[in-house]
Design a protein around this motif. Structure first.
Motif, PDB file in Angstrom:
ATOM      1  N   ASP A 153       4.030   0.659  -5.571  1.00  0.00           N
ATOM      2  CA  ASP A 153       4.935   1.107  -6.635  1.00  0.00           C
ATOM      3  C   ASP A 153       4.767   2.597  -6.946  1.00  0.00           C
ATOM      4  O   ASP A 153       5.652   3.241  -7.474  1.00  0.00           O
ATOM      5  CB  ASP A 153       4.715   0.268  -7.906  1.00  0.00           C
ATOM      6  CG  ASP A 153       3.252   0.179  -8.314  1.00  0.00           C
ATOM      7  OD1 ASP A 153       2.376   0.459  -7.471  1.00  0.00           O
ATOM      8  OD2 ASP A 153       2.986  -0.174  -9.479  1.00  0.00           O
ATOM      9  N   HIS A 154       3.591   3.130  -6.643  1.00  0.00           N
ATOM     10  CA  HIS A 154       3.293   4.552  -6.835  1.00  0.00           C
ATOM     11  C   HIS A 154       2.001   4.819  -6.089  1.00  0.00           C
ATOM     12  O   HIS A 154       1.312   3.876  -5.688  1.00  0.00           O
ATOM     13  CB  HIS A 154       3.107   4.880  -8.333  1.00  0.00           C
ATOM     14  CG  HIS A 154       2.190   3.930  -9.034  1.00  0.00           C
ATOM     15  ND1 HIS A 154       0.831   3.988  -8.896  1.00  0.00           N
ATOM     16  CD2 HIS A 154       2.444   2.854  -9.819  1.00  0.00           C
ATOM     17  CE1 HIS A 154       0.284   3.005  -9.582  1.00  0.00           C
ATOM     18  NE2 HIS A 154       1.230   2.284 -10.144  1.00  0.00           N
ATOM     19  N   ASP A 212      -0.328  -2.659  -5.359  1.00  0.00           N
ATOM     20  CA  ASP A 212      -0.107  -1.834  -6.545  1.00  0.00           C
ATOM     21  C   ASP A 212      -0.954  -0.558  -6.501  1.00  0.00           C
ATOM     22  O   ASP A 212      -2.176  -0.631  -6.443  1.00  0.00           O
ATOM     23  CB  ASP A 212      -0.424  -2.644  -7.813  1.00  0.00           C
ATOM     24  CG  ASP A 212       0.206  -2.036  -9.034  1.00  0.00           C
ATOM     25  OD1 ASP A 212      -0.072  -0.856  -9.324  1.00  0.00           O
ATOM     26  OD2 ASP A 212       0.999  -2.726  -9.691  1.00  0.00           O
ATOM     27  N   THR A 233       3.937   1.467 -13.202  1.00  0.00           N
ATOM     28  CA  THR A 233       4.070   0.130 -12.630  1.00  0.00           C
ATOM     29  C   THR A 233       5.386  -0.602 -12.993  1.00  0.00           C
ATOM     30  O   THR A 233       6.114  -0.998 -12.082  1.00  0.00           O
ATOM     31  CB  THR A 233       2.829  -0.703 -13.028  1.00  0.00           C
ATOM     32  OG1 THR A 233       1.682  -0.001 -12.545  1.00  0.00           O
ATOM     33  CG2 THR A 233       2.861  -2.098 -12.453  1.00  0.00           C
ATOM     34  N   ASP A 285      -4.910  -0.920  -8.039  1.00  0.00           N
ATOM     35  CA  ASP A 285      -4.566  -0.038  -9.152  1.00  0.00           C
ATOM     36  C   ASP A 285      -5.737   0.048 -10.114  1.00  0.00           C
ATOM     37  O   ASP A 285      -6.176   1.131 -10.510  1.00  0.00           O
ATOM     38  CB  ASP A 285      -3.318  -0.585  -9.856  1.00  0.00           C
ATOM     39  CG  ASP A 285      -2.888   0.280 -11.021  1.00  0.00           C
ATOM     40  OD1 ASP A 285      -3.520   0.159 -12.089  1.00  0.00           O
ATOM     41  OD2 ASP A 285      -1.947   1.074 -10.882  1.00  0.00           O
TER      42      ASP A 285
HETATM   43 ZN   LIG Z   1       1.195   0.186 -10.444  1.00  0.00          ZN
END
Ligand SMILES: [Zn+2]
Length: 544
Positions: free
Chosen positions: A277-278, A14, A53, A218
């Motif tokens: 996810d990013h 993440d 997310t 994250d």
């Molecule tokens: Zn995320």
């Protein structure tokens, strides 16, 4: 080693970004990842709008954009007509997931720590959802006896494995120097728990598709960006900061060991994918968007609303800016009769336009919607400026048709913004609408990571940036599954070995089927969980 004839493993990281990972691979903190990537393909993975997310992971596991799967944020409007917002659940995901597609093709699938997977659908394989507190994790996992089996794991502790919302809140709230270390340790222990579960299930319950998320990156990057980004981390620090930095590196060192063991367990015949996810980057300033809307006459606070850069509870300035306090409190401070546009949550970076009759009686007349929206876009572009330099604070503005075209557009924000430093907005009242942060924090960027390695994958290739919606069809292709005709993403064919691709050309198959809701999953259970936990979660997330 698995006895399955074919196996694909997706390791979700993440918020992982090559800005950090490349540095950690070079300086020797993540030697296994470095080796792994050199044996396969890598490239930038472009997130969705906004790079957040829930919409991003749901796009990755469905192969479609948010306007098609219907998930825009942690919080969703209950319906297009409702002003109430609720926490995301599996019922909000309007598209079939990769696990269900894999099941329909006679294969087993495992899902670990994905947001939105509760209450869990019935599956051949297993599901432990993410973003669920420890009290509810057992009941929201599938099959029902899964946790009884996990108790056999040495050191298994569901309290450490689940997100500890109170601890998370404390950490984000504090950013006090004495709290950093405890908080990083919390995530080191959490990842260890998830890894132990992954290892146990890969050994004892092998699946054709095993997908998992490690999400401490994250959280650590949000708070500790300045200790990780080489642009800041290599500068001189105080002794306590150097200790925090070293502990951050310990987190990544452990992660690297987990990756090595997971790849080893999967065996040489497995195709391994790593995706985020990013991405992540620094943020230096705070835009109080509701305050700006107020100054422009689009929003009115109730008369008794407290102003100022100190929050009501007297916490440090970054608490408010991260939105730790409930957004409800802020929305309760709006005078709805005189509010035409507002931001409901920091995470969505979105503006909601009050249209009379849509969510309550107040608002602009419906026939003025498009002209009002144009006016607002124009103001945001030309009047939302840095008070010192006069530069625009907003980099990009998307209408909901541009960002969320699809069947569920009525539940999406009317406008979505990308700020000049990519930060999250603040929804709180403030004396000024823009000011610098007291220190550099981490925030999301669209540029995530993608890597693949395995017998089907080319070696040593760097591929051009590719969209996150292309991951699902690519995973399905490695398992020999035809790509559903209604998937918006496409197989990333550049990563495949030419011989593999000749022997296994991409096939298009029947469309996806509507998601199956597990009839045994009790709605009361979920609602009770919602009542008890939603406020805690909102507080703990930091950027909701
Ligand atoms: Zn995320």
């Amino acid at each position: 080693m698995s006895c399955l004839d074919r196996q694909t493993v997706l390791i979700g990281l993440d918020g992982a970004s090559f800005t950090i990972l490349d540095h950690l691979m070079e300086e020797g903190t993540m030697p296994f990842l470095k080796k792994l990537i050199s044996l396969g393909c890598r490239g930038e993975l472009t997130s969705v709008i906004p790079p957040l997310t829930p919409p991003a992971w749901i796009s990755l596991i469905t192969g479609v954009r948010p306007g098609t799967h219907g998930v825009f944020n942690f919080l969703q409007f209950e319906s297009p007509k409702s002003r109430y917002i609720k926490w995301l659940s599996f019922r909000d995901i309007q598209r079939e997931t990769i696990w269900s597609i894999v099941n329909r093709h006679g294969m087993r699938a495992g899902s670990l720590n994905f947001i939105g997977m509760n209450p869990p659908p019935a599956i051949r394989g297993y599901i432990i959802p993410g973003f669920v507190s420890w009290r509810w994790l057992r009941k929201n996992s599938y099959p029902e006896d899964l946790f009884d089996r996990l108790r056999g794991i040495d050191g298994f502790d569901v309290k450490e494995m689940a997100l500890n919302f109170r601890e998370e809140e404390k950490a984000v709230k504090g950013c006090q120097r004495e709290e950093y270390e405890d908080w990083i340790w919390l995530h080191i222990r959490r990842e260890r728990q998830w890894f132990d579960v992954v290892r146990y299930l890969m050994k004892h319950d092998p699946c054709h598709l095993t997908a998992m998320i490690f999400d401490g990156l994250d959280r650590i990057q949000h708070v500790c960006w300045r200790f990780l980004d080489p642009a800041y981390a290599l500068k001189a620090h105080a002794a306590w900061e150097e200790k925090v930095r070293r502990l951050c590196l310990q987190y990544f060192r452990n992660l690297d060991e987990f990756l090595e063991q997971i790849v080893d367990l999967a065996g040489p015949q497995a195709n391994i994918f790593i995706a985020s996810d990013h991405g992540f980057g620094p943020t230096r300033e705070i835009l109080y968007l509701n305050q700006w809307l107020c100054q422009q006459g689009y929003l009115k606070w109730k008369d008794n609303t407290a102003m100022g850069t100190k929050s009501v509870a007297g916490q440090s300035e970054d608490i408010e800016s991260l939105g730790v306090e409930s957004p409800y409190r802020s929305l309760l401070h709006l005078d709805w009769k005189k509010t035409k546009a507002y931001a409901a949550t920091a995470s969505s970076n979105g503006i909601i336009i009050q249209v009379a009759g849509k969510r309550g009686e107040e608002g602009i007349p419906a026939n003025e919607y498009f002209s009002f929206r144009e006016e607002l876009i124009d103001k945001l572009r030309n009047s939302c400026l840095d008070p010192q330099s006069g530069e625009p604070l907003i980099k990009e503005i998307w209408t909901r048709e541009e960002a969320f075209a699809g069947n569920f557009i009525d539940c999406a924000p009317d406008l979505t913004l990308s700020l000049r430093d990519s930060g999250f907005i603040s929804i709180y009242p403030s004396e000024v609408y823009c000011r610098p942060r007291s220190q550099i924090m981490g925030t999301h960027r669209p540029e995530g990571v993608f890597a693949a390695v395995g017998p089907a994958i080319r070696k040593g290739e760097v591929i051009p940036p590719t969209s996150i919606i292309n991951v699902a069809p690519t995973l399905l292709h490695t398992l020999g599954i035809p790509i559903p005709s209604d998937m918006e993403g496409q197989v990333i064919t550049q990563i495949f070995d030419p011989a593999f691709l000749r022997a296994h050309p991409v096939e298009t198959g029947a469309p996806t089927v509507p998601p199956e809701r597990n009839q045994d999953a009790s709605p009361q259970r979920e609602d009770a969980e919602g009542q008890e936990q939603i406020m805690l979660r909102l507080k703990s997330l930091g950027y909701v």
